[in-house]
Design an enzyme around this catalytic site. Structure first.
Site, PDB file in Angstrom:
ATOM      1  N   ASP A   1      36.995  33.170  39.777  1.00 40.53           N
ATOM      2  CA  ASP A   1      36.719  34.610  39.923  1.00 40.53           C
ATOM      3  C   ASP A   1      35.235  34.835  39.663  1.00 40.53           C
ATOM      4  O   ASP A   1      34.559  33.995  39.050  1.00 40.53           O
ATOM      5  CB  ASP A   1      37.561  35.434  38.940  1.00 40.53           C
ATOM      6  CG  ASP A   1      37.332  36.935  39.111  1.00 40.53           C
ATOM      7  OD1 ASP A   1      37.335  37.416  40.265  1.00 40.53           O
ATOM      8  OD2 ASP A   1      37.119  37.629  38.107  1.00 40.53           O
ATOM      9  N   SER A   2      34.750  36.007  40.083  1.00 37.71           N
ATOM     10  CA  SER A   2      33.358  36.348  39.816  1.00 37.71           C
ATOM     11  C   SER A   2      33.113  36.513  38.314  1.00 37.71           C
ATOM     12  O   SER A   2      31.978  36.414  37.867  1.00 37.71           O
ATOM     13  CB  SER A   2      33.022  37.661  40.516  1.00 37.71           C
ATOM     14  OG  SER A   2      33.867  38.681  40.020  1.00 37.71           O
TER      15      SER A   2
ATOM     16  N   HIS B   1      40.540  42.175  38.053  1.00 32.33           N
ATOM     17  CA  HIS B   1      40.097  42.754  36.782  1.00 32.33           C
ATOM     18  C   HIS B   1      40.999  43.923  36.339  1.00 32.33           C
ATOM     19  O   HIS B   1      41.026  44.262  35.161  1.00 32.33           O
ATOM     20  CB  HIS B   1      38.678  43.326  36.916  1.00 32.33           C
ATOM     21  CG  HIS B   1      37.582  42.309  36.864  1.00 32.33           C
ATOM     22  ND1 HIS B   1      37.384  41.377  37.833  1.00 32.33           N
ATOM     23  CD2 HIS B   1      36.594  42.108  35.941  1.00 32.33           C
ATOM     24  CE1 HIS B   1      36.325  40.643  37.537  1.00 32.33           C
ATOM     25  NE2 HIS B   1      35.830  41.070  36.388  1.00 32.33           N
TER      26      HIS B   1
ATOM     27  N   CYS C   1      42.474  44.237  42.573  1.00 34.50           N
ATOM     28  CA  CYS C   1      41.313  43.571  41.985  1.00 34.50           C
ATOM     29  C   CYS C   1      41.829  42.892  40.731  1.00 34.50           C
ATOM     30  O   CYS C   1      42.575  43.509  39.949  1.00 34.50           O
ATOM     31  CB  CYS C   1      40.239  44.603  41.627  1.00 34.50           C
ATOM     32  SG  CYS C   1      38.872  43.902  40.679  1.00 34.50           S
TER      33      CYS C   1
ATOM     34  N   CYS D   1      40.139  36.320  43.220  1.00 34.21           N
ATOM     35  CA  CYS D   1      39.214  37.441  43.311  1.00 34.21           C
ATOM     36  C   CYS D   1      39.454  38.058  44.692  1.00 34.21           C
ATOM     37  O   CYS D   1      39.341  37.352  45.714  1.00 34.21           O
ATOM     38  CB  CYS D   1      37.786  36.920  43.198  1.00 34.21           C
ATOM     39  SG  CYS D   1      36.521  38.160  43.498  1.00 34.21           S
TER      40      CYS D   1
ATOM     41  N   GLU E   1      33.638  44.317  32.674  1.00 36.17           N
ATOM     42  CA  GLU E   1      32.774  43.174  32.342  1.00 36.17           C
ATOM     43  C   GLU E   1      31.896  43.488  31.116  1.00 36.17           C
ATOM     44  O   GLU E   1      31.465  42.586  30.411  1.00 36.17           O
ATOM     45  CB  GLU E   1      31.891  42.789  33.539  1.00 36.17           C
ATOM     46  CG  GLU E   1      32.645  42.129  34.683  1.00 36.17           C
ATOM     47  CD  GLU E   1      32.981  40.646  34.436  1.00 36.17           C
ATOM     48  OE1 GLU E   1      32.149  39.916  33.865  1.00 36.17           O
ATOM     49  OE2 GLU E   1      34.098  40.232  34.824  1.00 36.17           O
TER      50      GLU E   1
END
Ligand code: DGL
Length: 277
Positions: free
Chosen positions: A13-14, A197, A195, A76, A161
């Site tokens: 993932d990013s 996240h 997503c 992701c 994040e």
């Protein structure tokens, strides 16, 4: 050449979001060995161009191959939407024809028909995922009668994040984007948190979504789909180690990753830094 049963499954993932997918995978398939890579130094990907997301994703996939992964899951949505197809069609045959790279959009789209009764589905995702129209395209291929209504949520990943997702400021942005989605169509009965996240803001999202609307996160969906994939592809499965281990890598500081990722993972972890080339 690798011997059978020595290779790992990579999850990329990013940033931290893919940990929500890896957690669900480890719950369902604890016997395999996993390597997680978060490109934390360059997160978020959500607002970046196709070229940039493709190049970053390819570098990360190569890194996971270096780390002996036989299969890589791009956990992701943004990277699955913008880079997966090119990597599968153009790069893999050249760099590692015997290995596989899988994404998260298609398996999520596949279960939509079972979930919606009204035939109208809402998608929340990053700007990149929503602008790519990947969910609309994949869902329409499988369920032509289902209407797809989308809303980009540009602030959610940066808030997560930066560990600001439980703040009052975050609630403002979360409510605003949900209201925008629901204002577009009153028949939505299912919302996909598109997503990886977003499970971290699931509780806040629920506060603003009326009861009766189904909210879908991706962890279990991707874990079930991997289980199914491995059962259908013994030629891949036979290379996957059954060591039951999990290693974590980040492109940022290992201390920072270990500290913050432990909150997502709900147990202490120790990450290592990798520098991509
Ligand atoms: N977790 C990624 C996704 O599922 C997005 C993160 C980003 O914007 O970097 O789309």
């Amino acid at each position: 050449m690798h011997n059978k049963r020595q290779m790992k499954i990579g999850v990329f993932d990013s940033g931290y979001g893919g940990l929500t997918i890896l957690k669900a995978i480890c719950r369902l398939l604890p016997q395999y060995s996993y390597v997680y890579l978060g490109d934390n130094a360059r997160t978020p990907y959500g607002t970046r161009s196709y070229e940039v997301v493709y190049n970053y994703t390819l570098q990360c996939v190569r890194q996971l191959f270096e780390l002996d992964c036989r299969l890589v899951i791009i956990a992701c949505n943004t990277a699955s939407a913008k880079a997966l197809r090119t990597i599968q069609q153009n790069d893999l045959p050249r760099i590692a024809p015997e290995r596989r790279v899988l994404g998260v959009v298609r398996p999520t789209a596949e279960i939509i028909g079972e979930l919606t009764k009204s035939g109208t589905v809402g998608i929340l995702g990053t700007v990149g995922t929503i602008q790519s129209n990947s969910y609309d395209i994949e869902i329409k291929k499988l369920f032509p009668d289902v209407d797809v209504v989308s809303q980009a949520c540009p602030m959610w990943v940066p808030l997560i994040e930066n560990n600001e997702h439980k703040s009052e400021g975050a609630s403002y942005f979360i409510k605003k984007d949900i209201d925008k989605l629901l204002d577009k169509n009153s028949s939505i009965d299912t919302i996909i948190l598109g997503c990886t996240h977003y499970p971290l803001v699931e509780e806040q999202v629920r506060r603003f979504v009326p009861n009766g609307i189904n909210m879908v996160t991706q962890g279990k969906i991707i874990a079930d789909s991997l289980k199914d994939y491995l059962a259908r592809h013994p030629e891949q499965e036979q290379y996957c180690s059954k060591g039951g281990s999990v290693e974590f890598y980040t492109t940022e500081s290992e201390q920072k990753f270990s500290e913050y990722a432990s909150i997502f993972w709900q147990e202490p972890i120790e990450a290592k830094t990798v520098f991509l080339n």
